[in-house]
Design a protein around this motif. Structure first.
Motif, PDB file in Angstrom:
ATOM      1  N   LEU A  42      19.262   1.990   0.895  1.00 59.34           N
ATOM      2  CA  LEU A  42      18.977   0.693   1.349  1.00 59.34           C
ATOM      3  C   LEU A  42      18.339   0.751   2.467  1.00 59.34           C
ATOM      4  O   LEU A  42      17.217   0.143   2.637  1.00 59.34           O
ATOM      5  CB  LEU A  42      20.433   0.060   1.616  1.00 59.34           C
ATOM      6  N   GLY A  43      18.668   1.923   3.522  1.00 58.28           N
ATOM      7  CA  GLY A  43      17.816   1.922   4.456  1.00 58.28           C
ATOM      8  C   GLY A  43      16.223   2.318   4.367  1.00 58.28           C
ATOM      9  O   GLY A  43      15.258   2.164   4.904  1.00 58.28           O
ATOM     10  N   THR A  44      16.142   3.361   3.257  1.00 54.82           N
ATOM     11  CA  THR A  44      14.956   3.498   2.671  1.00 54.82           C
ATOM     12  C   THR A  44      14.187   2.519   2.236  1.00 54.82           C
ATOM     13  O   THR A  44      12.891   2.410   2.033  1.00 54.82           O
ATOM     14  CB  THR A  44      14.931   4.815   1.934  1.00 54.82           C
ATOM     15  N   THR A  45      14.642   1.617   1.271  1.00 55.68           N
ATOM     16  CA  THR A  45      14.280   0.504   0.723  1.00 55.68           C
ATOM     17  C   THR A  45      13.727  -0.777   1.935  1.00 55.68           C
ATOM     18  O   THR A  45      12.838  -1.388   1.489  1.00 55.68           O
ATOM     19  CB  THR A  45      15.068  -0.077  -0.389  1.00 55.68           C
ATOM     20  N   LEU A  46      14.392  -0.611   2.903  1.00 54.14           N
ATOM     21  CA  LEU A  46      14.158  -1.841   3.933  1.00 54.14           C
ATOM     22  C   LEU A  46      12.631  -1.833   4.300  1.00 54.14           C
ATOM     23  O   LEU A  46      12.045  -2.932   4.351  1.00 54.14           O
ATOM     24  CB  LEU A  46      15.084  -1.596   5.361  1.00 54.14           C
ATOM     25  N   PRO A  47      11.929  -0.731   4.737  1.00 56.14           N
ATOM     26  CA  PRO A  47      10.379  -0.804   5.045  1.00 56.14           C
ATOM     27  C   PRO A  47       9.561  -1.580   3.987  1.00 56.14           C
ATOM     28  O   PRO A  47       8.843  -2.321   4.216  1.00 56.14           O
ATOM     29  CB  PRO A  47      10.131   0.456   5.283  1.00 56.14           C
ATOM     30  N   LEU A  48      10.056  -1.143   2.674  1.00 58.92           N
ATOM     31  CA  LEU A  48       9.182  -1.672   1.581  1.00 58.92           C
ATOM     32  C   LEU A  48       9.513  -3.093   1.341  1.00 58.92           C
ATOM     33  O   LEU A  48       8.543  -3.973   1.140  1.00 58.92           O
ATOM     34  CB  LEU A  48       9.823  -0.931   0.104  1.00 58.92           C
ATOM     35  N   LEU A  49      10.873  -3.377   1.677  1.00 56.85           N
ATOM     36  CA  LEU A  49      11.089  -5.034   1.395  1.00 56.85           C
ATOM     37  C   LEU A  49      10.236  -5.881   2.517  1.00 56.85           C
ATOM     38  O   LEU A  49       9.902  -7.015   2.369  1.00 56.85           O
ATOM     39  CB  LEU A  49      12.453  -5.138   1.694  1.00 56.85           C
ATOM     40  N   PHE A  50      10.153  -5.245   3.642  1.00 56.37           N
ATOM     41  CA  PHE A  50       9.668  -5.808   4.808  1.00 56.37           C
ATOM     42  C   PHE A  50       8.022  -5.878   4.618  1.00 56.37           C
ATOM     43  O   PHE A  50       7.281  -7.038   4.770  1.00 56.37           O
ATOM     44  CB  PHE A  50       9.794  -5.184   6.046  1.00 56.37           C
ATOM     45  N   TRP A  51       7.446  -4.716   3.976  1.00 61.86           N
ATOM     46  CA  TRP A  51       6.055  -4.939   3.728  1.00 61.86           C
ATOM     47  C   TRP A  51       5.874  -6.093   2.486  1.00 61.86           C
ATOM     48  O   TRP A  51       4.898  -6.699   2.689  1.00 61.86           O
ATOM     49  CB  TRP A  51       5.675  -3.891   3.104  1.00 61.86           C
ATOM     50  N   ILE A  52       6.814  -6.160   1.567  1.00 60.04           N
ATOM     51  CA  ILE A  52       6.518  -7.244   0.222  1.00 60.04           C
ATOM     52  C   ILE A  52       6.826  -8.645   1.313  1.00 60.04           C
ATOM     53  O   ILE A  52       6.066  -9.351   0.548  1.00 60.04           O
ATOM     54  CB  ILE A  52       7.725  -7.036  -0.457  1.00 60.04           C
ATOM     55  N   TRP A  53       7.452  -8.628   1.993  1.00 58.10           N
ATOM     56  CA  TRP A  53       7.652  -9.918   2.693  1.00 58.10           C
ATOM     57  C   TRP A  53       6.489 -10.220   3.406  1.00 58.10           C
ATOM     58  O   TRP A  53       6.190 -11.541   3.456  1.00 58.10           O
ATOM     59  CB  TRP A  53       9.101  -9.765   3.645  1.00 58.10           C
ATOM     60  N   ILE A  54       5.959  -9.494   4.403  1.00 56.01           N
ATOM     61  CA  ILE A  54       4.949  -9.816   5.176  1.00 56.01           C
ATOM     62  C   ILE A  54       3.465  -9.914   4.533  1.00 56.01           C
ATOM     63  O   ILE A  54       2.453 -10.817   5.210  1.00 56.01           O
ATOM     64  CB  ILE A  54       4.561  -8.963   6.410  1.00 56.01           C
ATOM     65  N   VAL A  55       3.405  -9.145   3.487  1.00 51.76           N
ATOM     66  CA  VAL A  55       1.932  -9.181   2.694  1.00 51.76           C
ATOM     67  C   VAL A  55       1.991 -10.376   1.795  1.00 51.76           C
ATOM     68  O   VAL A  55       2.693 -10.562   0.888  1.00 51.76           O
ATOM     69  CB  VAL A  55       1.657  -7.888   1.906  1.00 51.76           C
ATOM     70  N   PRO A  56       0.851 -11.447   1.953  1.00 50.69           N
ATOM     71  CA  PRO A  56       0.892 -12.423   1.123  1.00 50.69           C
ATOM     72  C   PRO A  56       0.399 -12.079  -0.443  1.00 50.69           C
ATOM     73  O   PRO A  56       0.005 -11.128  -0.643  1.00 50.69           O
ATOM     74  CB  PRO A  56      -0.423 -13.350   1.782  1.00 50.69           C
ATOM     75  N   GLN A  57       0.729 -12.783  -1.289  1.00 49.99           N
ATOM     76  CA  GLN A  57       0.725 -12.716  -2.724  1.00 49.99           C
ATOM     77  C   GLN A  57      -0.949 -12.174  -2.986  1.00 49.99           C
ATOM     78  O   GLN A  57      -1.279 -11.361  -3.555  1.00 49.99           O
ATOM     79  CB  GLN A  57       1.269 -13.955  -3.667  1.00 49.99           C
ATOM     80  N   LYS A  58      -1.802 -13.158  -2.286  1.00 47.49           N
ATOM     81  CA  LYS A  58      -3.120 -13.094  -2.472  1.00 47.49           C
ATOM     82  C   LYS A  58      -3.859 -11.865  -2.121  1.00 47.49           C
ATOM     83  O   LYS A  58      -4.484 -11.118  -2.874  1.00 47.49           O
ATOM     84  CB  LYS A  58      -3.686 -14.070  -1.570  1.00 47.49           C
ATOM     85  N   LEU A  59      -3.341 -11.140  -1.050  1.00 49.59           N
ATOM     86  CA  LEU A  59      -3.590 -10.006  -0.788  1.00 49.59           C
ATOM     87  C   LEU A  59      -3.002  -8.676  -1.817  1.00 49.59           C
ATOM     88  O   LEU A  59      -3.510  -7.761  -1.931  1.00 49.59           O
ATOM     89  CB  LEU A  59      -3.456  -9.524   0.775  1.00 49.59           C
ATOM     90  N   PHE A  60      -1.681  -8.877  -1.743  1.00 48.51           N
ATOM     91  CA  PHE A  60      -0.981  -8.056  -2.757  1.00 48.51           C
ATOM     92  C   PHE A  60      -1.603  -7.625  -3.963  1.00 48.51           C
ATOM     93  O   PHE A  60      -1.519  -6.276  -4.522  1.00 48.51           O
ATOM     94  CB  PHE A  60       0.285  -8.541  -2.763  1.00 48.51           C
ATOM     95  N   GLY A  61      -2.134  -8.509  -4.708  1.00 49.22           N
ATOM     96  CA  GLY A  61      -2.676  -8.360  -6.005  1.00 49.22           C
ATOM     97  C   GLY A  61      -4.092  -7.622  -6.079  1.00 49.22           C
ATOM     98  O   GLY A  61      -4.573  -7.446  -7.400  1.00 49.22           O
ATOM     99  N   LYS A  62      -4.758  -7.679  -4.807  1.00 51.86           N
ATOM    100  CA  LYS A  62      -6.101  -7.182  -4.791  1.00 51.86           C
ATOM    101  C   LYS A  62      -5.995  -5.763  -4.829  1.00 51.86           C
ATOM    102  O   LYS A  62      -5.134  -4.962  -4.599  1.00 51.86           O
ATOM    103  CB  LYS A  62      -6.602  -7.433  -3.350  1.00 51.86           C
ATOM    104  N   TRP A  63      -7.131  -5.137  -5.633  1.00 53.49           N
ATOM    105  CA  TRP A  63      -7.449  -3.682  -5.929  1.00 53.49           C
ATOM    106  C   TRP A  63      -7.188  -2.943  -4.642  1.00 53.49           C
ATOM    107  O   TRP A  63      -6.519  -1.840  -4.643  1.00 53.49           O
ATOM    108  CB  TRP A  63      -8.444  -3.512  -6.743  1.00 53.49           C
ATOM    109  N   PRO A  64      -8.002  -3.139  -3.551  1.00 55.29           N
ATOM    110  CA  PRO A  64      -7.553  -2.260  -2.474  1.00 55.29           C
ATOM    111  C   PRO A  64      -6.116  -2.009  -1.948  1.00 55.29           C
ATOM    112  O   PRO A  64      -5.553  -0.978  -1.855  1.00 55.29           O
ATOM    113  CB  PRO A  64      -8.516  -2.836  -1.313  1.00 55.29           C
ATOM    114  N   HIS A  65      -5.504  -3.141  -2.125  1.00 53.06           N
ATOM    115  CA  HIS A  65      -3.971  -3.154  -1.744  1.00 53.06           C
ATOM    116  C   HIS A  65      -3.250  -2.418  -2.748  1.00 53.06           C
ATOM    117  O   HIS A  65      -2.437  -1.305  -2.399  1.00 53.06           O
ATOM    118  CB  HIS A  65      -3.259  -4.319  -1.487  1.00 53.06           C
ATOM    119  N   ARG A  66      -3.578  -2.512  -3.909  1.00 58.10           N
ATOM    120  CA  ARG A  66      -2.867  -1.825  -5.138  1.00 58.10           C
ATOM    121  C   ARG A  66      -3.191  -0.499  -4.835  1.00 58.10           C
ATOM    122  O   ARG A  66      -2.071   0.360  -5.130  1.00 58.10           O
ATOM    123  CB  ARG A  66      -3.368  -2.441  -6.468  1.00 58.10           C
ATOM    124  N   ILE A  67      -4.372   0.009  -4.750  1.00 58.85           N
ATOM    125  CA  ILE A  67      -4.605   1.424  -4.605  1.00 58.85           C
ATOM    126  C   ILE A  67      -3.871   1.996  -3.418  1.00 58.85           C
ATOM    127  O   ILE A  67      -3.307   3.094  -3.850  1.00 58.85           O
ATOM    128  CB  ILE A  67      -6.041   1.751  -4.611  1.00 58.85           C
TER     129      ILE A  67
END
Length: 176
Positions: free
Chosen positions: A74-99
């Motif tokens: 859970l503690g290790t997953t929290l930074p990932l959850l925070f990143w998922i929360w703050i990055v907008p969907q529009k940016l999340f799906g772009k290739w630079p972010h995916r890479i």
């Protein structure tokens, strides 16, 4: 209309959670939890099968360990959850972010799998999971690295970690 015995092919549309970012975080969390539980089981089979146990026995041992592994995952997953929360969907799906995201995922799993191997060998030597001895090792990195290089198959272990980490993004059942 077709062969009734042929199994239906599944797609991400069959499982909506596979298309969501939070579904990826859930997969990530359970992957960590399963990896830690497998390590605990391997350590028990290899080193603890014949050891006397005080208290509640094997079930209590695994329940307490599962609780600890759950909190670590859970503690290790929290930074990932925070990143998922703050990055907008529009940016999340772009290739630079995916890479960058896949690269980060690869590096994380390489390090995590390496730590699982290291913890196995640490347990073999000290009959304990990581503790203050592991922290004390950090104060003399050159000596420790030299001893590790001479005593353990480091190249083989790192190679296995890299290969397994390359498999992780390919097998992750998500497509966001």
């Amino acid at each position: 209309p077709g062969d009734p015995w042929k199994p239906k092919e599944l797609s991400p549309e069959d499982f909506p959670w596979k298309r969501s970012r939070s579904g990826f975080a859930i997969f990530f969390f359970f992957s960590l939890l399963i990896a830690c539980t497998i390590l605990r089981l391997v350590l028990f089979i290899k080193f603890g099968w014949g050891e006397p146990r005080a208290g509640g026995g094997i079930v209590q041992l695994f329940l307490i360990g599962f609780h600890q592994d759950f909190l670590v995952a859970l503690g290790t997953t929290l930074p990932l959850l925070f990143w998922i929360w703050i990055v907008p969907q529009k940016l999340f799906g772009k290739w630079p972010h995916r890479i960058l995201f896949i690269l980060g995922f690869f590096i994380f799993w390489t390090v995590e799998i390496f730590l699982l191997f290291v913890e196995y060998y640490f347990f073999d030597e000290f009959k304990s999971r990581f503790n203050t001895v592991a922290v004390d090792y950090l104060t003399a990195p050159k000596e420790v690295a030299g001893n590790i290089w001479e005593s353990y198959p480091v190249v083989l272990i790192v190679s296995v970690c890299v290969v397994l980490s390359l498999i992780c993004p390919v097998t992750a059942p998500v497509s966001f």
